[in-house]
Design an enzyme around this catalytic site. Structure first.
Site, short mmCIF file in Angstrom:
data_model
loop_
_atom_site.label_atom_id
_atom_site.label_comp_id
_atom_site.label_asym_id
_atom_site.label_seq_id
_atom_site.Cartn_x
_atom_site.Cartn_y
_atom_site.Cartn_z
N PRO A 9 0.84 -1.21 0.00
CA PRO A 9 0.00 0.00 0.00
C PRO A 9 0.87 1.25 0.00
CG PRO A 9 0.07 -0.98 2.19
CD PRO A 9 0.78 -1.94 1.28
N CYS A 32 1.65 2.77 9.72
CA CYS A 32 2.04 4.11 9.28
C CYS A 32 2.74 4.86 10.41
CB CYS A 32 0.82 4.90 8.83
SG CYS A 32 1.25 6.58 8.32
N LYS A 81 -1.41 -5.01 8.67
CA LYS A 81 -0.05 -4.66 8.31
C LYS A 81 0.56 -3.91 9.48
CE LYS A 81 2.75 -2.92 4.51
NZ LYS A 81 3.64 -2.02 5.27
N HIS A 126 6.22 -5.35 8.53
CA HIS A 126 7.30 -4.45 8.10
C HIS A 126 8.40 -4.55 9.15
CE1 HIS A 126 8.42 -0.28 6.30
NE2 HIS A 126 9.49 -0.95 6.66
N ASN A 141 13.53 -3.97 2.60
CA ASN A 141 14.83 -4.36 2.01
C ASN A 141 14.71 -4.96 0.62
OD1 ASN A 141 15.70 -3.65 4.55
ND2 ASN A 141 16.38 -5.70 5.14
N GLU A 156 8.58 1.29 -2.58
CA GLU A 156 9.42 2.30 -3.22
C GLU A 156 10.11 1.78 -4.48
OE1 GLU A 156 9.69 5.49 -2.46
OE2 GLU A 156 8.24 5.27 -0.83
#
Length: 423
Positions: free
Chosen positions: A102, A185, A223, A251, A286, A309
């Site tokens: 997301p 977030c 998440k 994450h 990573n 990203e």
């Protein structure tokens, strides 16, 4: 084009809203960006698996279909039955390995479809604000669009009120495979709005959000980020599983580790979570190219890997393509070859998808900058022309790509045969 949403009264518990027939092209024309200050909420930062990474009773076997998923005497599924149900659904989806993470304003429908073309098995929507989603029809029709080919799909919400989250989830459940709650977030706006990773300070609220969806027959995924202490992370993951989470994406950075280039994600912590819970686990962090993907799958034993990203710059990562930055130096260079694809080609494909599936121009502008960033560094005057446009058109953008190509200096994407073979 019609929206997938129709005006209807607020949800009552356990009753999902009626929607218009869901069409393959059922997306809404978008004109102006929403005016709510919560629009740019935040993004989670970046990101077929070996059979050894399964619970003790391998749910990937044919006997894993939960014939014994039945309520306990109090009317709720037992933990074991919930895990079997979660695995059965995951297996039915094909056990996706390569997942679009997301990203605020960046994992919208046309970009998801581009990534799917180049190897992505599943995708998340951008994070949606559950309260605004329930209250504002314009926000719903602009910020969430999908089509029948856009599956498996996670629709992600931020929330801090269980009833509001349930209403939002009920509206999208018919059009996705999981309703995801963003507990990861780390941005300031999440602190101000009291959601995302800042709910890690209020675990009873976190649990109530997950339970609200699970007890109302919503397939809920979560998440998360990790805690500084591994034992806290393990307890957190187990709590989410017990609350009814079907899939857990981890994450591997803490809430304070916002800079993905400065802080490496902790794959060992992700592996520990995978070993501690009985539901499917995904890894985030990573990921720069397919070697990282395969290393992550091997080291953590997770079901799948998320990328964010890296995909923004190169939507073909999961097909084995990599940018020149990640072509090994020295002798290794000989093992890579021009993949006969470049970011300008991908930008054109993306623009064509945007014409088919309209989205706000702010999203299109952002993707063009990301995909053509290296080209703009070579030809900064073209970037300046783009930035000077107060109103974009497809004609201008297609012409801009043609200009870049005519100026020369093509920047190819590279492939390594091993990457392509494994993907």
């Amino acid at each position: 084009m019609r929206s997938i949403f129709s005006p209807h009264p607020p949800l009552k518990p356990l009753i999902f809203p009626l929607t218009r027939p869901f069409m393959a092209s059922s997306v809404s024309q978008v004109l102006d960006p929403p005016t709510s200050p919560d629009d740019s909420i935040c993004s989670s930062s970046p990101l077929h698996h070996q059979d050894a990474a399964q619970p003790e009773e391998d749910p990937s076997s044919s006997s894993a279909v939960p014939s014994c998923v039945s309520p306990s005497p109090n009317g709720y599924l037992t933990g074991e039955s919930r895990a079997e149900r979660a695995w059965a659904h995951w297996i039915e989806l094909g056990r996706p390995k390569f997942v679009v993470a997301p990203m605020v304003d960046n994992s919208e429908l046309p970009f998801r479809m581009l990534c799917r073309k180049y190897g992505a098995d599943a995708a998340y929507t951008p994070m949606l604000h559950s309260r605004i989603f329930t209250e504002n029809e314009k926000y719903r029709t602009q910020e969430f669009t999908t089509c029948k080919e856009d599956r498996p799909l996670f629709v992600q919400f931020c929330a801090n009120d269980p009833d509001t989250l349930l209403e939002a989830a009920g509206r999208v459940q018919p059009h996705c495979d999981y309703v995801d709650i963003n507990f990861g977030c780390p941005q300031r706006i999440a602190r101000r709005g009291y959601y995302g990773a800042f709910l890690m300070d209020n675990l009873p609220l976190v649990k109530s959000l997950v339970e609200k969806l699970a007890q109302n027959h919503i397939r809920v995924s979560c998440k998360i980020r990790i805690f500084p202490k591994l034992e806290d992370t393990i307890s957190y993951a187990k709590m989410l599983e017990e609350a009814g989470c079907w899939v857990l994406a981890v994450h591997g950075r803490t809430r304070d580790e916002k800079d993905g280039k400065k802080f490496r994600a902790d794959w060992k912590a992700i592996k520990a979570v995978r070993e501690a819970v009985r539901i499917p686990v995904l890894a985030n962090g990573n990921i720069r190219h397919m070697e990282d993907v395969h290393d992550c799958l091997e080291e953590t034993g997770v079901e799948g890997v998320l990328s964010a990203e890296t995909l923004l710059e190169n939507p073909a990562v999961f097909a084995g393509y990599r940018t020149p930055e990640w072509v090994s130096a020295g002798e290794e260079e000989e093992k890579h070859r021009d993949g006969l694809l470049d970011q300008a080609d991908l930008a054109v494909e993306y623009l064509k998808l945007c014409e088919e599936y309209p989205v706000p121009w702010r999203m299109i502008r952002s993707h063009v900058h990301k995909m053509l960033g290296e080209w703009f560094r070579v030809h900064p005057h073209v970037r300046e022309d783009l930035n000077s446009q107060s109103k974009l058109t497809f004609e201008f953008l297609y012409d801009m790509v043609d200009r870049l190509k005519k100026l020369g200096g093509r920047i190819p994407l590279y492939v390594k045969d091993a990457d392509v073979a494994k993907s």
